[in-house]
Design a protein around this motif. Structure first.
Motif, PDB file in Angstrom:
ATOM      1  N   ILE A   1      46.620 -31.295  87.824  1.00  0.00           N
ATOM      2  CA  ILE A   1      46.992 -31.228  86.406  1.00  0.00           C
ATOM      3  C   ILE A   1      46.180 -32.234  85.588  1.00  0.00           C
ATOM      4  O   ILE A   1      45.630 -31.909  84.534  1.00  0.00           O
ATOM      5  N   MET A   2      46.062 -33.463  86.093  1.00  0.00           N
ATOM      6  CA  MET A   2      45.360 -34.508  85.349  1.00  0.00           C
ATOM      7  C   MET A   2      43.883 -34.182  85.166  1.00  0.00           C
ATOM      8  O   MET A   2      43.292 -34.511  84.136  1.00  0.00           O
ATOM      9  N   SER A   3      43.290 -33.509  86.139  1.00  0.00           N
ATOM     10  CA  SER A   3      41.852 -33.223  86.078  1.00  0.00           C
ATOM     11  C   SER A   3      41.499 -32.219  84.986  1.00  0.00           C
ATOM     12  O   SER A   3      40.328 -32.061  84.640  1.00  0.00           O
TER      13      SER A   3
ATOM     14  N   ILE B   1      49.271 -44.273  89.839  1.00  0.00           N
ATOM     15  CA  ILE B   1      48.598 -43.154  89.184  1.00  0.00           C
ATOM     16  C   ILE B   1      47.626 -43.719  88.154  1.00  0.00           C
ATOM     17  O   ILE B   1      48.016 -44.462  87.254  1.00  0.00           O
ATOM     18  N   THR B   2      46.347 -43.365  88.295  1.00  0.00           N
ATOM     19  CA  THR B   2      45.283 -43.932  87.473  1.00  0.00           C
ATOM     20  C   THR B   2      44.549 -42.826  86.720  1.00  0.00           C
ATOM     21  O   THR B   2      44.238 -41.780  87.292  1.00  0.00           O
ATOM     22  N   ALA B   3      44.284 -43.090  85.440  1.00  0.00           N
ATOM     23  CA  ALA B   3      43.492 -42.175  84.618  1.00  0.00           C
ATOM     24  C   ALA B   3      42.359 -42.963  83.989  1.00  0.00           C
ATOM     25  O   ALA B   3      42.557 -44.080  83.496  1.00  0.00           O
TER      26      ALA B   3
ATOM     27  N   ALA C   1      48.071 -38.141  80.256  1.00  0.00           N
ATOM     28  CA  ALA C   1      47.721 -37.517  81.534  1.00  0.00           C
ATOM     29  C   ALA C   1      48.549 -38.113  82.669  1.00  0.00           C
ATOM     30  O   ALA C   1      49.028 -37.383  83.557  1.00  0.00           O
ATOM     31  N   ILE C   2      48.712 -39.425  82.658  1.00  0.00           N
ATOM     32  CA  ILE C   2      49.520 -40.076  83.688  1.00  0.00           C
ATOM     33  C   ILE C   2      50.953 -39.559  83.652  1.00  0.00           C
ATOM     34  O   ILE C   2      51.553 -39.256  84.689  1.00  0.00           O
TER      35      ILE C   2
END
Length: 331
Positions: free
Chosen positions: A183-185, A37-39, A50-51
């Motif tokens: 969700i992260m976006s 998982i990358t932010a 966020a991750i």
């Protein structure tokens, strides 16, 4: 001249922002698979937060759809097979309904009731001879997505026959990747990427402010990049038969089994599906494997906004009609 100066300042400002951005990645085991998982952000705390929210969402989905958790709604559906309908959350109901639609689209090549199959094929090295044909036929006798009865008004799921089961192994990771990225976006990042063991979906830009770019390995020399694919806010899901297989009397059988026949599929060694939705790409990757190269390509070419890359058992690459790859000869 004034416009030129302002434009130059804007370009310098944008370049400076891109230079400050950094990609933060966490790798961990979720849903029995390796997730990356990358932010992308100039703020490490924001990226890490966020991750973590993406991870929490994947764990939530795992609990909802898990077939090995005896307390999950999926297990409750299995326990009541042939007995009574089970009321489920709207989210799970919708996932099952979408799965049935994909089954209709692929004429049963994709079927979440495949979980009903008896495990007569073993890919742990213990299998030395072909299973009895009657045993194979019996193993798929309870597989039929049409016997998954849905009631939209009551949000219930009923498996018509005793012994039936459902499982989300061919769609669940893609769905989880979709939800986590969604969700992260919304958390003020510049970009994000979720890779669920080959089920990959991206949003925004990479740390250099450019579109995410994925290397496609050369089917004949897997340590070399054959071409590049931009996946700007797109999903790419790759399934392969080269890691799990069994060899019997010199013949190799892959772990991907046709739910309609009970026998391992042949003809393809790798399938990559490219489309905006990781859940759909996940399901279609399995479907194309089962359908084979001709029927699989025909299916994808008839679907708008979806492309594929196929590698055959004899290591030839084939692509759908509208796929644009950036070829090069660099090693």
């Amino acid at each position: 001249m004034r416009i030129l100066i302002i434009s130059c300042l804007f370009i310098l400002f944008q370049a400076n922002l891109a230079a400050q951005n950094k990609a933060y990645t966490e790798v961990l085991l979720l849903m029995g698979s390796r997730f990356e998982i990358t932010a992308v952000s100039a703020n490490e705390n924001k990226a890490r937060e966020a991750i973590q929210k993406g991870i929490n969402e994947i764990k939530r989905i795992e609990k909802l759809i898990s077939s090995w958790d005896e307390n999950s709604q999926t297990s409750a559906i299995r326990k009541s097979a042939g007995i009574r309908p089970v009321k489920v959350d709207q989210e799970l109901f919708n996932l099952i309904r979408r799965s049935k639609k994909i089954s209709d689209l692929t004429h049963g090549a994709f079927d979440i009731s495949y979980a009903s199959m008896d495990k007569i094929w073993k890919f742990d090295g213990s299998m030395k001879e072909m299973p009895d044909s009657a045993a194979v036929a019996a193993s798929v006798s309870k597989i039929n997505y049409k016997n998954i009865i849905l009631n939209a008004e009551n949000t219930t799921v009923y498996l018509k026959n005793k012994g039936m089961k459902i499982g989300f192994g061919a769609i669940g990771k893609g769905y989880a990747a979709n939800k986590a990225l969604g969700i992260m976006s919304k958390l003020g990042l510049d970009g994000a990427l979720v890779n669920a063991s080959g089920d990959l979906i991206s949003w925004g830009k990479d740390e250099g402010g450019k579109s995410w770019k994925i290397g496609i390995s050369n089917p004949k020399q897997k340590d070399q990049i054959f071409s590049w694919l931009n996946i700007d806010e797109t999903a790419i899901v790759t399934s392969g038969n080269y890691e799990k297989f069994v060899t019997i009397n010199g013949e190799r059988f892959s772990h991907i089994i046709d739910p309609r026949t009970g026998y391992p599929v042949k003809g393809l060694s790798s399938v990559s599906i490219i489309c905006p939705n990781a859940e759909l790409a996940d399901a279609l990757a399995t479907s194309v494997f089962v359908l084979g190269k001709e029927a699989g390509l025909k299916l994808i070419n008839n679907l708008k906004g979806i492309e594929c890359i196929l590698v055959t058992d004899d290591q030839k690459m084939m692509t759908s009609d509208n796929l644009k790859l950036e070829y090069h000869n660099k090693k």
